[in-house]
Design a protein around this motif. Sequence first.
Motif, PDB file in Angstrom:
ATOM      1  N   MET A 151       0.827  -1.199   0.000  1.00 43.48           N
ATOM      2  CA  MET A 151       0.000   0.000   0.000  1.00 43.48           C
ATOM      3  C   MET A 151       0.863   1.250   0.000  1.00 43.48           C
ATOM      4  O   MET A 151       2.012   1.217   0.429  1.00 43.48           O
ATOM      5  CB  MET A 151      -0.865   0.025   1.267  1.00 43.48           C
ATOM      6  CG  MET A 151      -1.721  -1.209   1.465  1.00 43.48           C
ATOM      7  SD  MET A 151      -2.358  -1.341   3.156  1.00 43.48           S
ATOM      8  CE  MET A 151      -0.874  -1.771   4.051  1.00 43.48           C
ATOM      9  N   THR A 152       0.267   2.345  -0.457  1.00 45.05           N
ATOM     10  CA  THR A 152       0.914   3.653  -0.346  1.00 45.05           C
ATOM     11  C   THR A 152      -0.109   4.682   0.099  1.00 45.05           C
ATOM     12  O   THR A 152      -1.289   4.600  -0.237  1.00 45.05           O
ATOM     13  CB  THR A 152       1.522   4.124  -1.685  1.00 45.05           C
ATOM     14  OG1 THR A 152       0.508   4.139  -2.683  1.00 45.05           O
ATOM     15  CG2 THR A 152       2.685   3.247  -2.111  1.00 45.05           C
ATOM     16  N   CYS A 153       0.393   5.649   0.847  1.00 42.31           N
ATOM     17  CA  CYS A 153      -0.351   6.851   1.201  1.00 42.31           C
ATOM     18  C   CYS A 153       0.416   7.983   0.525  1.00 42.31           C
ATOM     19  O   CYS A 153       1.556   8.278   0.899  1.00 42.31           O
ATOM     20  CB  CYS A 153      -0.397   7.026   2.719  1.00 42.31           C
ATOM     21  SG  CYS A 153      -1.208   8.541   3.253  1.00 42.31           S
ATOM     22  N   THR A 154      -0.196   8.577  -0.500  1.00 43.95           N
ATOM     23  CA  THR A 154       0.487   9.519  -1.379  1.00 43.95           C
ATOM     24  C   THR A 154      -0.097  10.922  -1.239  1.00 43.95           C
ATOM     25  O   THR A 154      -1.319  11.085  -1.162  1.00 43.95           O
ATOM     26  CB  THR A 154       0.354   9.041  -2.839  1.00 43.95           C
ATOM     27  OG1 THR A 154       0.814   7.685  -2.924  1.00 43.95           O
ATOM     28  CG2 THR A 154       1.147   9.897  -3.786  1.00 43.95           C
ATOM     29  N   LYS A 155       0.786  11.922  -1.212  1.00 47.20           N
ATOM     30  CA  LYS A 155       0.362  13.316  -1.170  1.00 47.20           C
ATOM     31  C   LYS A 155      -0.096  13.773  -2.551  1.00 47.20           C
ATOM     32  O   LYS A 155       0.193  13.106  -3.553  1.00 47.20           O
ATOM     33  CB  LYS A 155       1.517  14.197  -0.668  1.00 47.20           C
ATOM     34  CG  LYS A 155       1.912  13.885   0.760  1.00 47.20           C
ATOM     35  CD  LYS A 155       3.178  14.549   1.236  1.00 47.20           C
ATOM     36  CE  LYS A 155       3.323  15.984   0.884  1.00 47.20           C
ATOM     37  NZ  LYS A 155       4.388  16.676   1.599  1.00 47.20           N
ATOM     38  N   GLN A 156      -0.773  14.907  -2.595  1.00 41.64           N
ATOM     39  CA  GLN A 156      -1.338  15.429  -3.838  1.00 41.64           C
ATOM     40  C   GLN A 156      -0.288  15.698  -4.912  1.00 41.64           C
ATOM     41  O   GLN A 156      -0.601  15.694  -6.099  1.00 41.64           O
ATOM     42  CB  GLN A 156      -2.160  16.696  -3.568  1.00 41.64           C
ATOM     43  CG  GLN A 156      -1.363  17.914  -3.138  1.00 41.64           C
ATOM     44  CD  GLN A 156      -0.999  17.939  -1.665  1.00 41.64           C
ATOM     45  OE1 GLN A 156      -1.405  17.069  -0.904  1.00 41.64           O
ATOM     46  NE2 GLN A 156      -0.223  18.936  -1.270  1.00 41.64           N
ATOM     47  N   ASP A 157       0.972  15.866  -4.523  1.00 45.27           N
ATOM     48  CA  ASP A 157       2.023  16.107  -5.515  1.00 45.27           C
ATOM     49  C   ASP A 157       2.686  14.815  -6.003  1.00 45.27           C
ATOM     50  O   ASP A 157       3.649  14.848  -6.756  1.00 45.27           O
ATOM     51  CB  ASP A 157       3.079  17.072  -4.973  1.00 45.27           C
ATOM     52  CG  ASP A 157       3.869  16.495  -3.800  1.00 45.27           C
ATOM     53  OD1 ASP A 157       3.627  15.341  -3.391  1.00 45.27           O
ATOM     54  OD2 ASP A 157       4.743  17.221  -3.278  1.00 45.27           O
ATOM     55  N   GLY A 158       2.163  13.662  -5.565  1.00 44.36           N
ATOM     56  CA  GLY A 158       2.705  12.374  -5.984  1.00 44.36           C
ATOM     57  C   GLY A 158       3.752  11.792  -5.048  1.00 44.36           C
ATOM     58  O   GLY A 158       4.185  10.653  -5.230  1.00 44.36           O
ATOM     59  N   THR A 159       4.161  12.545  -4.031  1.00 36.71           N
ATOM     60  CA  THR A 159       5.148  12.060  -3.063  1.00 36.71           C
ATOM     61  C   THR A 159       4.517  11.009  -2.163  1.00 36.71           C
ATOM     62  O   THR A 159       3.445  11.237  -1.592  1.00 36.71           O
ATOM     63  CB  THR A 159       5.657  13.224  -2.178  1.00 36.71           C
ATOM     64  OG1 THR A 159       6.214  14.228  -3.020  1.00 36.71           O
ATOM     65  CG2 THR A 159       6.690  12.744  -1.177  1.00 36.71           C
TER      66      THR A 159
END
Length: 138
Positions: A114-122
């Motif tokens: 899984m990933t938790c990604t910020k709005q900028d793709g980070t």
Amino acid sequence: MSVSDRSGGTALVVGPLTRTDLVRYQGASGDFQPIHHDEGFAREAGLPAPLSLGMLQAGFLATWATDRFGAENIRAFRVRFAARVFPGDTLTCDGTITGARTNEHGEHVQDVEMTCTKQDGTVAVHGWATFTTSDEAA
């Protein structure tokens, strides 16, 4: 804080996070470090704003996973924090089944990344979980 696509889509989208969200999580977790709510303290530490608590993002990942696979089916869960999250960030939690097998207890399980990604793709948080399934392992 707004939550969308919780049951209809594949991703869980949360945000934008507010300072109130951070303070509410601090109260629930008992972690009252000032870097998570005090603007002056955060700036003195070199941050642009109070820093979100990493376990909040880990909780969002756990919510995404248990909504899909069932809390009663979890067998393992771990995360690695990768980037800082601040008020104003919108987070997207998603994941992929990476394998199916039979575990040491004879249960059919699926491994999930899984990933938790910020709005900028980070990517803010990487996660891995294992859940039991009624399907036979491949």
